[in-house]
Design a protein around this motif. Structure first.
Motif, PDB file in Angstrom:
ATOM      1  N   TRP A 174       0.771  -1.095   0.018  1.00 42.13           N
ATOM      2  CA  TRP A 174       0.056  -0.012  -0.130  1.00 42.13           C
ATOM      3  C   TRP A 174       0.743   1.313  -0.124  1.00 42.13           C
ATOM      4  O   TRP A 174       0.586   2.458  -0.745  1.00 42.13           O
ATOM      5  N   SER A 175       1.952   1.505   0.810  1.00 35.14           N
ATOM      6  CA  SER A 175       3.002   2.410   0.688  1.00 35.14           C
ATOM      7  C   SER A 175       3.379   2.543  -0.676  1.00 35.14           C
ATOM      8  O   SER A 175       3.624   3.836  -1.113  1.00 35.14           O
ATOM      9  N   GLY A 176       3.821   1.537  -1.182  1.00 33.08           N
ATOM     10  CA  GLY A 176       4.450   1.717  -2.626  1.00 33.08           C
ATOM     11  C   GLY A 176       3.446   2.208  -3.483  1.00 33.08           C
ATOM     12  O   GLY A 176       3.328   2.940  -4.505  1.00 33.08           O
ATOM     13  N   GLN A 177       1.973   1.817  -3.357  1.00 31.03           N
ATOM     14  CA  GLN A 177       1.010   1.730  -4.507  1.00 31.03           C
ATOM     15  C   GLN A 177       0.504   3.279  -4.592  1.00 31.03           C
ATOM     16  O   GLN A 177       0.513   3.980  -5.432  1.00 31.03           O
ATOM     17  N   TRP A 178       0.596   3.600  -3.341  1.00 30.66           N
ATOM     18  CA  TRP A 178      -0.222   5.190  -3.243  1.00 30.66           C
ATOM     19  C   TRP A 178       1.002   6.264  -3.154  1.00 30.66           C
ATOM     20  O   TRP A 178       0.516   7.401  -3.428  1.00 30.66           O
ATOM     21  N   MET A 179       2.034   6.009  -2.599  1.00 34.13           N
ATOM     22  CA  MET A 179       3.261   6.953  -2.391  1.00 34.13           C
ATOM     23  C   MET A 179       4.412   6.818  -2.763  1.00 34.13           C
ATOM     24  O   MET A 179       5.445   7.591  -3.159  1.00 34.13           O
ATOM     25  N   GLY A 180       4.654   5.632  -3.479  1.00 38.04           N
ATOM     26  CA  GLY A 180       5.720   5.340  -4.226  1.00 38.04           C
ATOM     27  C   GLY A 180       7.172   5.094  -3.232  1.00 38.04           C
ATOM     28  O   GLY A 180       8.146   5.430  -3.564  1.00 38.04           O
ATOM     29  N   CYS A 181       6.708   4.755  -1.926  1.00 38.26           N
ATOM     30  CA  CYS A 181       7.912   4.659  -0.903  1.00 38.26           C
ATOM     31  C   CYS A 181       7.751   3.700  -0.046  1.00 38.26           C
ATOM     32  O   CYS A 181       6.618   2.828  -0.105  1.00 38.26           O
ATOM     33  N   GLU A 182       8.647   3.472   0.782  1.00 38.65           N
ATOM     34  CA  GLU A 182       8.696   2.283   1.865  1.00 38.65           C
ATOM     35  C   GLU A 182       7.996   3.074   3.249  1.00 38.65           C
ATOM     36  O   GLU A 182       8.237   4.068   3.383  1.00 38.65           O
ATOM     37  N   PRO A 183       7.487   2.150   3.891  1.00 43.44           N
ATOM     38  CA  PRO A 183       6.823   2.727   5.375  1.00 43.44           C
ATOM     39  C   PRO A 183       7.702   3.308   6.317  1.00 43.44           C
ATOM     40  O   PRO A 183       7.694   4.396   6.949  1.00 43.44           O
ATOM     41  N   GLU A 184       8.926   2.913   6.254  1.00 52.79           N
ATOM     42  CA  GLU A 184      10.065   3.708   6.859  1.00 52.79           C
ATOM     43  C   GLU A 184      10.514   4.902   6.441  1.00 52.79           C
ATOM     44  O   GLU A 184      11.107   5.685   7.093  1.00 52.79           O
ATOM     45  N   GLU A 185      10.181   5.220   5.361  1.00 49.13           N
ATOM     46  CA  GLU A 185      10.852   6.554   4.580  1.00 49.13           C
ATOM     47  C   GLU A 185       9.478   7.788   4.816  1.00 49.13           C
ATOM     48  O   GLU A 185      10.158   9.013   4.861  1.00 49.13           O
ATOM     49  N   THR A 186       8.641   7.192   5.233  1.00 50.12           N
ATOM     50  CA  THR A 186       7.468   8.259   5.452  1.00 50.12           C
ATOM     51  C   THR A 186       6.823   8.660   6.626  1.00 50.12           C
ATOM     52  O   THR A 186       6.629   7.403   7.531  1.00 50.12           O
ATOM     53  N   ALA A 187       6.381   9.750   7.108  1.00 51.30           N
ATOM     54  CA  ALA A 187       5.384   9.792   8.406  1.00 51.30           C
ATOM     55  C   ALA A 187       4.101   9.391   8.228  1.00 51.30           C
ATOM     56  O   ALA A 187       3.848   9.117   6.880  1.00 51.30           O
ATOM     57  N   ALA A 188       3.566   8.570   9.285  1.00 47.18           N
ATOM     58  CA  ALA A 188       2.353   7.856   9.209  1.00 47.18           C
ATOM     59  C   ALA A 188       1.065   8.509   8.718  1.00 47.18           C
ATOM     60  O   ALA A 188       0.259   7.732   8.143  1.00 47.18           O
TER      61      ALA A 188
END
Length: 451
Positions: A174-188
């Motif tokens: 879901w993180s890759g699909q919606w934001m193009g990044c890994e969960p560790e990279e982005t704020a929740a």
């Protein structure tokens, strides 16, 4: 047209750097009131908005959907662009070979052959998301505290205590699909908002739709309205203050050009802005550095099926166990009225680390992988997939690292005669936010010029 011109030095009222959605909206807002020039490094306008068309169908191979309120929707209405509603469509999820409605918790838990640990992990992640969603738009004191907490934490906190590899794969997908990044990279905050939208009824999202003909329909119209005020293939080298105005230097058409203007609107990705603004104060440079960008590999397929198909009512399907993380069905916007037309249009998305791993492959290798996996979801497409249309996006959706959003107000303030614009300036990066940011910058410029 420029107000004056002498050799490779010109003058005008306002220069807009960048012809993505925010730059085009800024320029068209200004065009009837001041002398404006738009410079764009690429050979086409639109930025991350790109559409490929074939017959009655289209595939957005850049940004996917139109939603929200404000200048974007106003511009679509003003230009008479037909909107294909997605209000009655759904979102699917493929786990362990079973396709279920993502909003049907019971089907998700009991029709996908999950282990008890998987069910517990999915339930824990889902509960954390659904508990936060009601606080994302409220202005109450508690809601602000919840959002502040989400802004401080990485999205990977959703997986705290989760031992299920399947649940972890779903969140990463879901993180890759919606934001193009890994969960560790982005704020929740951003990931919770994105997933919350996916798990709720699309009808609750204002103006959730696809412009008929694709998102590029609007950027094409805006670019055409600008005429020869839009200069493509013009690479900006610097934007510097000069007296109470600016000097923009760019390379284009085999020559170096300097434009003296009263104001500039810089509507480019943040790393480009840092590079072309040599006088940038450290507070602004740091705020720009706080914004990161997701990356994607997209493969679009025009299809040749006939008659109703099982994906007709789905706008998208998440596929966390495949080589891509989602399939978007652009033809869903055309299935509301009349008999079903033959054919269709599907786009497969891989983001974040999945995209990173694909960048080194050839277009043919990526297409083959995606086509094989797509057939495991929809075997009805055997022999009915057209050629793969591949796009590699190294920088698409902006996102913030934990605590990174705190510096955002800095970027909303002008640097003297230089104004910034872009989809990173508002709370939830989207096409609508890009358009709003561009219009806001244009209005601020007009106000500063006394217009």
């Amino acid at each position: 047209m420029t107000a004056g011109q002498h050799g490779d030095e010109e003058t005008c009222d306002v220069v807009v750097i960048g012809a993505g959605m925010s730059g085009l909206m800024a320029a068209t807002t200004l065009a009837d009131k001041v002398d404006v020039v738009v410079v764009e490094a690429e050979d086409r306008p639109g930025g991350r908005v790109e559409t490929v068309r074939e017959g009655e169908y289209w595939i957005n191979v850049g940004t996917q959907f139109t939603e929200g309120t404000g200048p974007l929707i106003d511009a679509l209405d003003r230009h008479g662009i037909t909107m294909g509603s997605l209000a009655d469509t759904g979102v699917g999820l493929v786990l362990n070979g079973a396709l279920v409605d993502a909003s049907d918790v019971l089907a998700l838990m009991f029709r996908t052959r999950m282990t008890l640990m998987d069910r517990f992990g999915m339930a824990l992640v889902g509960a954390r998301i659904l508990c936060a969603v009601p606080f994302l738009e409220s202005d109450g004191r508690l809601a602000k505290r919840v959002r502040a907490g989400l802004d401080r934490r990485p999205a990977s906190d959703l997986l705290r205590g989760v031992r299920s590899e399947l649940a972890r794969a779903v969140v990463r997908s879901w993180s890759g699909q919606w934001m193009g990044c890994e969960p560790e990279e982005t704020a929740a905050t951003q990931l919770v908002t994105s997933i919350g939208i996916a798990l709720t009824d699309p009808a609750k999202v204002p103006n959730f739709a696809l412009p008929v003909g694709g998102n590029q329909t609007l950027t094409d119209v805006l670019a055409a309205d600008l005429g020869d005020r839009l200069r493509l293939g013009a690479t900006v080298r610097s934007v510097e203050t000069s007296g109470d105005g600016v000097v923009v230097t760019y390379d284009g058409g085999g020559r170096r050009v300097r434009i003296r203007a009263k104001r500039a609107i810089v509507s480019v990705p943040t790393d480009v802005a840092s590079r072309i603004l040599p006088e940038l104060p450290e507070t602004y440079r740091g705020a720009l550095a706080d914004i990161r960008y997701g990356r994607y590999v997209i493969v679009g397929f025009f299809t040749e099926e006939e008659g109703p198909q099982p994906w007709d009512g789905l706008l998208g399907v998440s596929t966390p166990q495949l080589s891509f993380q989602a399939v978007f069905n652009h033809a869903a916007a055309l299935r509301k009225e009349g008999p079903r037309m033959p054919g269709g249009a599907l786009a497969c998305f891989a983001g974040g680390a999945s995209a990173d791993a694909l960048f080194a492959l050839s277009d043919e290798e990526i297409t083959d992988r995606f086509a094989r996996d797509l057939l495991t979801v929809y075997p009805q497409l055997e022999g009915r997939l057209g050629r793969g249309i591949v796009r590699r996006h190294h920088r698409v959706v902006p996102f913030w690292a934990p605590r990174g959003r705190a510096s955002l107000p800095t970027l909303r303030s002008p640097l003297g005669p230089i104004h910034l614009a872009g989809d990173y300036q508002l709370d939830m990066p989207s096409l609508a936010d890009a358009a709003t940011s561009g219009e806001n910058a244009a209005k601020a410029v007009l106000s500063s010029l006394g217009r």
